[in-house]
Design an enzyme around this catalytic site. Structure first.
Site, PDB file in Angstrom:
ATOM      1  N   GLU A  54     -10.616 -13.609  17.080  1.00 53.11           N
ATOM      2  CA  GLU A  54      -9.222 -13.992  16.830  1.00 53.11           C
ATOM      3  C   GLU A  54      -8.245 -13.327  17.780  1.00 53.11           C
ATOM      4  O   GLU A  54      -7.401 -13.974  18.362  1.00 53.11           O
ATOM      5  CB  GLU A  54      -8.862 -13.648  15.379  1.00 53.11           C
ATOM      6  CG  GLU A  54      -7.801 -14.565  14.774  1.00 53.11           C
ATOM      7  CD  GLU A  54      -6.373 -14.187  15.088  1.00 53.11           C
ATOM      8  OE1 GLU A  54      -5.520 -15.074  15.056  1.00 53.11           O
ATOM      9  OE2 GLU A  54      -6.086 -13.007  15.354  1.00 53.11           O
ATOM     10  N   HIS A 115      -7.658  -8.979  11.771  1.00 55.22           N
ATOM     11  CA  HIS A 115      -6.830 -10.091  12.250  1.00 55.22           C
ATOM     12  C   HIS A 115      -6.198  -9.642  13.578  1.00 55.22           C
ATOM     13  O   HIS A 115      -6.928  -9.346  14.507  1.00 55.22           O
ATOM     14  CB  HIS A 115      -5.830 -10.422  11.122  1.00 55.22           C
ATOM     15  CG  HIS A 115      -5.124 -11.721  11.241  1.00 55.22           C
ATOM     16  ND1 HIS A 115      -4.320 -12.213  10.252  1.00 55.22           N
ATOM     17  CD2 HIS A 115      -5.097 -12.640  12.235  1.00 55.22           C
ATOM     18  CE1 HIS A 115      -3.832 -13.385  10.631  1.00 55.22           C
ATOM     19  NE2 HIS A 115      -4.283 -13.658  11.818  1.00 55.22           N
ATOM     20  N   HIS A 135      -7.146  -7.761   6.168  1.00 55.12           N
ATOM     21  CA  HIS A 135      -6.856  -8.482   4.913  1.00 55.12           C
ATOM     22  C   HIS A 135      -7.982  -8.278   3.909  1.00 55.12           C
ATOM     23  O   HIS A 135      -8.729  -9.208   3.616  1.00 55.12           O
ATOM     24  CB  HIS A 135      -6.688  -9.983   5.170  1.00 55.12           C
ATOM     25  CG  HIS A 135      -5.612 -10.334   6.132  1.00 55.12           C
ATOM     26  ND1 HIS A 135      -4.281 -10.062   5.892  1.00 55.12           N
ATOM     27  CD2 HIS A 135      -5.643 -10.941   7.335  1.00 55.12           C
ATOM     28  CE1 HIS A 135      -3.552 -10.484   6.907  1.00 55.12           C
ATOM     29  NE2 HIS A 135      -4.358 -11.019   7.805  1.00 55.12           N
ATOM     30  N   ASN A 169       0.335 -10.597  10.274  1.00 54.43           N
ATOM     31  CA  ASN A 169      -0.497 -11.465  11.103  1.00 54.43           C
ATOM     32  C   ASN A 169      -0.911 -10.718  12.371  1.00 54.43           C
ATOM     33  O   ASN A 169      -2.063 -10.397  12.567  1.00 54.43           O
ATOM     34  CB  ASN A 169       0.283 -12.740  11.432  1.00 54.43           C
ATOM     35  CG  ASN A 169      -0.572 -13.787  12.109  1.00 54.43           C
ATOM     36  OD1 ASN A 169      -1.225 -13.503  13.091  1.00 54.43           O
ATOM     37  ND2 ASN A 169      -0.594 -14.992  11.568  1.00 54.43           N
ATOM     38  N   ASN A 225       3.704 -15.474  14.445  1.00 50.22           N
ATOM     39  CA  ASN A 225       2.284 -15.214  14.636  1.00 50.22           C
ATOM     40  C   ASN A 225       2.083 -14.106  15.671  1.00 50.22           C
ATOM     41  O   ASN A 225       2.235 -12.937  15.355  1.00 50.22           O
ATOM     42  CB  ASN A 225       1.611 -16.543  15.014  1.00 50.22           C
ATOM     43  CG  ASN A 225       0.117 -16.514  14.846  1.00 50.22           C
ATOM     44  OD1 ASN A 225      -0.531 -15.601  15.311  1.00 50.22           O
ATOM     45  ND2 ASN A 225      -0.436 -17.503  14.165  1.00 50.22           N
ATOM     46  N   ASP A 270      -0.551 -19.067  19.257  1.00 50.56           N
ATOM     47  CA  ASP A 270      -1.129 -18.056  18.371  1.00 50.56           C
ATOM     48  C   ASP A 270      -0.862 -16.677  18.975  1.00 50.56           C
ATOM     49  O   ASP A 270       0.288 -16.338  19.214  1.00 50.56           O
ATOM     50  CB  ASP A 270      -2.624 -18.384  18.176  1.00 50.56           C
ATOM     51  CG  ASP A 270      -3.151 -17.856  16.855  1.00 50.56           C
ATOM     52  OD1 ASP A 270      -2.900 -16.687  16.573  1.00 50.56           O
ATOM     53  OD2 ASP A 270      -3.828 -18.597  16.125  1.00 50.56           O
ATOM     54  N   ASN A 271      -1.882 -15.877  19.273  1.00 49.32           N
ATOM     55  CA  ASN A 271      -1.623 -14.529  19.798  1.00 49.32           C
ATOM     56  C   ASN A 271      -1.033 -14.558  21.203  1.00 49.32           C
ATOM     57  O   ASN A 271      -1.312 -15.470  21.985  1.00 49.32           O
ATOM     58  CB  ASN A 271      -2.924 -13.737  19.816  1.00 49.32           C
ATOM     59  CG  ASN A 271      -3.369 -13.361  18.427  1.00 49.32           C
ATOM     60  OD1 ASN A 271      -2.663 -12.630  17.740  1.00 49.32           O
ATOM     61  ND2 ASN A 271      -4.499 -13.880  17.995  1.00 49.32           N
TER      62      ASN A 271
END
Ligand SMILES: *[C@@H]1O[C@H](CO)[C@@H](O)[C@H](O)[C@H]1NC(C)=O
Length: 357
Positions: A54, A115, A135, A169, A225, A270-271
């Site tokens: 991720e 994450h 998480h 996140n 994010n 996203d990232n």
């Protein structure tokens, strides 16, 4: 109630739902199709990474941390019973063999669900700290580790929790114990969260954390994010995945953030990764959010790597560096570069390394 009034109210309700559906499809890019952009034959999948990569963080010496095994409501996971892991990959070694890092005792591995990540190198003694958004049982904690390079161990230092960080996140460290984190959605309950995404309520925010002060420093995102810092440490970049934007914010002396500008793109970012040499911003993105949130093996979620150059100028250059329909790599969520190599990470699938020519 009069019949006419009922008909009118139902009409208004249907119009509202219809409008929300249209808006949702727009935010999810539900109808977007993309043409492939290949870097072949210069790409190879990383051996041993099958259940996600991720987020990726690369140290100045070419060692990369890769978070793997994310379990996240509404998103695919091919191995739901196994705890998450953090891999270490030496980008100087041609063999490109990621190895899972050993985690020292001090927290519950069995619920480890890593994450977003961020590293901080202490200028005093070069200690490498790794901050990991975790998480456990779908809650949010921040795990702080010290990286012991000789022994390939992540030494657990502490678990950080705070009510304002209800659903973190990604994270960007700004000191050995302080950071900014994106809080993706207000609700942690799965159904409410789906509803929140569907309705498109901009309730997501950015929190600043230090041992002495915790506060909201930015808000009004559909779904904040990725988060990263500019090479001069003056600006924070935030990716709004459902808003399709990168927001540039200026850091103030009291750690608050003031908006500078917003760059609009056509994909679900996203990232974020900032190239330490050029300041370019790299992101793994989701070309079509519908395919990400409703996984279908006959219609796979694709991958899209975007590079943004000169983001502070009036004319930033946005390039699609790599695009794949899911045949090679599904659901890209991160992209990071080191010495001509591009690493592409995914929410729940493999990881790819490509040579940039
Ligand atoms: C995906 O891309 C590959 C290679 O470009 C192609 O062979 C394949 O037909 C595509 N699949 C779909 C479902 O479009």
């Amino acid at each position: 109630m009069g019949k006419l009034l009922k008909v009118t109210l139902i009409g208004i309700l249907l119009a509202f739902i219809g409008e929300r559906i249209v808006q949702f499809c727009h935010r999810a890019n539900a109808f977007r199709k993309v043409d492939p952009v290949d870097l072949l034959p210069n790409c190879q999948l990383l051996k041993g990474i099958e259940f996600g990569s991720e987020d990726i963080e690369i140290l100045p010496n070419g060692l990369a941390f890769i978070s793997s095994g994310l379990k996240y409501p509404g998103v695919m996971n091919f191995q739901p019973d196994k705890p998450g892991e953090i891999f270490l990959l030496d980008l100087n070694d041609e063999k490109l063999r990621p190895v899972p890092l050993r985690l020292s005792r001090g927290f519950d591995f069995s619920t480890f669900n890593p994450h977003g990540m961020s590293t901080y190198i202490d200028p005093k003694d070069d200690t490498v700290y790794l901050f990991v958004v975790n998480h456990p049982l779908y809650k949010t904690t921040i795990e702080l580790f010290k990286f012991e390079e000789e022994e390939n161990v992540l030494l657990h230092l502490k678990t950080i929790k705070h009510d304002l960080m209800w659903s973190a996140n990604d994270i960007v460290a700004v000191g050995p114990e302080s950071f900014y984190t994106t809080n993706d959605l207000y609700f942690t309950d799965f159904t409410m969260r789906q509803l929140e995404i569907f309705l498109g309520i901009a309730w997501s925010n950015v929190i600043y954390y230090s041992p002495t002060e915790v506060k909201q420093v930015s808000s009004g995102y559909y779904y904040a994010n990725g988060i990263a810092m500019s090479t001069d440490n003056k600006y924070i970049y935030v990716a709004d995945i459902m808003g399709h934007t990168i927001d540039i914010l200026e850091k103030q002396a009291d750690w608050s953030l003031t908006p500078v500008k917003v760059l609009k793109l056509d994909t679900l970012l996203d990232n974020l990764f900032v190239d330490p040499n050029t300041g370019d911003i790299w992101t793994g993105a989701h070309p079509n959010g519908w395919k990400l949130f409703s996984y279908n093996s006959d219609d796979l979620p694709g991958s899209e790597v975007i590079r943004v150059q000169n983001i502070h100028s009036d004319n930033p250059i946005v390039t699609q560096v790599y695009v794949n329909n899911g045949s090679v790599i599904q659901a890209s969520s991160s992209a990071a570069v080191y010495e001509g190599k591009l690493l592409i990470g995914t929410v729940f699938h493999k990881a790819l390394c490509c040579e940039l020519s």
